[in-house]
Write a protein that holds these residues in place. Structure first.
Motif, PDB file in Angstrom:
ATOM      1  N   ALA A   1      24.687  43.125  26.076  1.00 31.15           N
ATOM      2  CA  ALA A   1      25.178  44.445  26.028  1.00 31.15           C
ATOM      3  C   ALA A   1      26.025  44.592  27.412  1.00 31.15           C
ATOM      4  O   ALA A   1      27.186  45.110  27.566  1.00 31.15           O
ATOM      5  CB  ALA A   1      24.685  45.456  25.562  1.00 31.15           C
TER       6      ALA A   1
ATOM      7  N   ARG B   1      29.018  42.235  28.236  1.00 30.07           N
ATOM      8  CA  ARG B   1      30.142  42.476  27.456  1.00 30.07           C
ATOM      9  C   ARG B   1      30.704  43.765  28.005  1.00 30.07           C
ATOM     10  O   ARG B   1      31.868  43.783  28.187  1.00 30.07           O
ATOM     11  CB  ARG B   1      29.689  42.630  26.021  1.00 30.07           C
ATOM     12  CG  ARG B   1      29.368  41.470  25.312  1.00 30.07           C
ATOM     13  CD  ARG B   1      29.222  41.580  23.872  1.00 30.07           C
ATOM     14  NE  ARG B   1      28.892  40.379  23.258  1.00 30.07           N
ATOM     15  CZ  ARG B   1      28.489  40.167  21.837  1.00 30.07           C
ATOM     16  NH1 ARG B   1      28.232  41.460  21.205  1.00 30.07           N
ATOM     17  NH2 ARG B   1      28.535  39.051  21.334  1.00 30.07           N
ATOM     18  N   ARG B   2      29.896  44.739  28.424  1.00 30.80           N
ATOM     19  CA  ARG B   2      30.710  45.993  29.083  1.00 30.80           C
ATOM     20  C   ARG B   2      31.263  45.431  30.388  1.00 30.80           C
ATOM     21  O   ARG B   2      32.419  46.136  30.633  1.00 30.80           O
ATOM     22  CB  ARG B   2      29.559  47.010  29.425  1.00 30.80           C
ATOM     23  CG  ARG B   2      29.927  48.160  29.935  1.00 30.80           C
ATOM     24  CD  ARG B   2      30.983  49.033  29.130  1.00 30.80           C
ATOM     25  NE  ARG B   2      31.324  50.170  29.713  1.00 30.80           N
ATOM     26  CZ  ARG B   2      32.476  50.877  29.269  1.00 30.80           C
ATOM     27  NH1 ARG B   2      33.144  50.549  28.276  1.00 30.80           N
ATOM     28  NH2 ARG B   2      32.775  52.056  29.783  1.00 30.80           N
TER      29      ARG B   2
ATOM     30  N   LEU C   1      35.401  46.136  31.007  1.00 33.12           N
ATOM     31  CA  LEU C   1      36.073  46.953  32.206  1.00 33.12           C
ATOM     32  C   LEU C   1      36.825  46.244  32.729  1.00 33.12           C
ATOM     33  O   LEU C   1      37.866  46.546  33.517  1.00 33.12           O
ATOM     34  CB  LEU C   1      34.727  47.503  32.916  1.00 33.12           C
ATOM     35  CG  LEU C   1      34.167  48.729  32.035  1.00 33.12           C
ATOM     36  CD1 LEU C   1      32.831  49.021  32.776  1.00 33.12           C
ATOM     37  CD2 LEU C   1      34.905  49.887  32.017  1.00 33.12           C
TER      38      LEU C   1
END
Length: 450
Positions: A381, A384-385, A389
């Motif tokens: 997670a 992927r963040r 961004l």
């Protein structure tokens, strides 16, 4: 004409406000000055009742208030001297007078309220002394019963359990004697006019009497609580045995196995019937082991129900995030003067989360060869963040670059090469389109792996 009447109404409203402020200032001055006189009398009475040290705060407050009220009177004098003043000057002085007087009232209120309870207690000194002596007599009468209760408890509970209340009767007896002695000192000091010492002795007597009563009450409470703990312990023993049967049916899991062993040990450590025990310690130990088993089973079931991402999928997400970060860093570094705050903010946030990812894993995520199964969901997670961004930062950077270029389609002339080796609308956009296209393909592949 309408403007003239509007200005006149505003002037009249302002004059009315100034008149009201002046009245408030005069009234506040009178009230504050009178409050100082009243509080001075109250201070003298408090000193007579309590002595000098307990009233020092009120004495200091009166000194400060007199100093500031002198400033308020001086400001009021300036308002009435022969030198003409503007409306603004009068308004400022009146506001300051009101402020000083309100502060004085609040400070004196606070300090006098703090002395109200001690003064009331000092006034009731003889009554309180009589109450302390009556309490001491009642508590002395309770001492034999407390000792009998301890003897009965020793026959049932271990020495470790009895440590909580074993010394209570002896300590209570000492406190009762101290309370009686302090009450006598208070009485003698009051008769000698030594009010401050009398009040200190009275407070000591009251506190000693209260503590003695609490110690004796604790003996009675212990017996009730011990019986309750024994009853609860029996119920938890039965529940623990049933929980062990259920736990043995669970799929093999290291955490559950360790919790089963801990609960078995806690049950095996229970003393045999007829042995003096500490029900409080046994109850705590067994409850902790039982709770640990419940938590281990719940964690194992939750983990079994959760799909754990394969290590290669997590590694792919981290690599993809690092690739996108590298791309946007290069683009921003190559066009520093053109990139605005939005793109830079997205990049900074992506880099922060990337650093947090390394901290979460306890090592460099890029170099990690293994990632614990419990950490894979969170690691993916976070990666992927970071990628999201970084992708946003790249799009915002491209927007800034496009908006910063001249709008002439032949920017740079027929022979001049633009960013990335092409003219406006040519190589530059082609290159950025290729980068964005690569990122899209990367995200699609990421989804396929998932």
């Amino acid at each position: 004409m309408a403007g003239f009447w509007g200005k006149r109404k505003r002037d009249e409203a302002l004059e009315a406000q100034d008149d009201d402020l002046a009245r408030r200032a005069r009234s506040a001055l009178v009230a504050a000055d009178e409050r100082i006189r009243v509080t001075t009398d109250e201070l003298a009475f408090a000193e007579a009742e309590l002595g000098n040290e307990p009233t020092q705060d009120l004495r200091d407050a009166l000194t400060a208030v007199r100093t500031h009220l002198a400033e308020a009177f001086h400001l009021n004098q300036l308002n009435h001297d022969e030198i003409p003043d503007t409306a603004e000057e009068l308004r400022t002085r009146h506001a300051r007078i009101v402020q000083l007087c309100e502060w004085a009232q609040e400070l004196l209120d606070d300090r006098t309220e703090a002395l109200a309870a001690p003064i009331e207690r000092a006034r009731r000194g003889p009554e309180i002394i009589a109450g302390v002596r009556a309490d001491a007599a009642r508590q002395r009468a309770r001492l034999p019963h407390a000792r009998d209760t301890l003897a009965r408890l020793r026959a049932r509970y271990s020495a470790e359990a009895m440590q909580r209340v074993e010394a209570n009767p002896a300590e209570a007896e000492q406190l009762i004697g101290f309370a009686e002695h302090s009450a006598g000192i208070s009485e003698r000091r009051r008769e000698a006019g030594q009010r401050e010492q009398a009040n200190l002795a009275l407070e000591a007597a009251t506190e000693a009497s209260r503590r003695a009563g609490a110690l004796l009450e604790a003996v009675e409470t212990f017996e009730v609580e011990a019986l309750r703990a024994e009853s609860t312990l029996s119920a938890i023993i039965e529940d623990s045995r049933e929980d062990l049967v259920v736990a043995m049916r669970e799929p093999a899991n290291p955490g559950v196995t360790a919790a089963i062993v801990a609960l078995h040990e806690a049950l095996a450590a229970l003393p045999a019937a007829g042995v003096n025990t500490d029900p409080f310690t046994l109850l705590t130990r067994l409850r902790e082991a039982n709770t640990g088993l419940d938590a281990a089973i719940a964690a194992a079931r939750e983990r079994a129900a959760r799909v754990i991402p394969p290590l290669e999928h997590v590694r792919h997400s981290i690599d993809d995030a690092d690739r996108q970060l590298a791309v946007v860093r290069d683009v921003i570094a190559g066009h520093r003067g053109w990139i605005g705050s939005d793109a830079r903010t997205r990049l900074a946030e992506a880099e922060r989360i990337r650093i947090d990812l390394d901290r979460y894993l306890g090592t460099s995520a890029a170099a990690a060869t293994t990632i614990d199964e419990d950490h894979r969901d969170q690691a993916m997670a976070m990666a992927r963040r970071v990628g999201f961004l970084a992708s946003e930062a790249l799009q915002l950077a491209q927007r800034d670059i496009d908006s910063s270029r001249p709008q002439d389609q032949n920017w740079g002339g027929p022979q001049q090469q633009g960013w990335g080796g092409g003219r406006r609308g040519g190589g530059g956009n082609d290159l950025m389109g290729g980068i964005l296209g690569g990122l899209v393909i990367g995200s699609l592949l990421d989804g396929m792996f998932d």
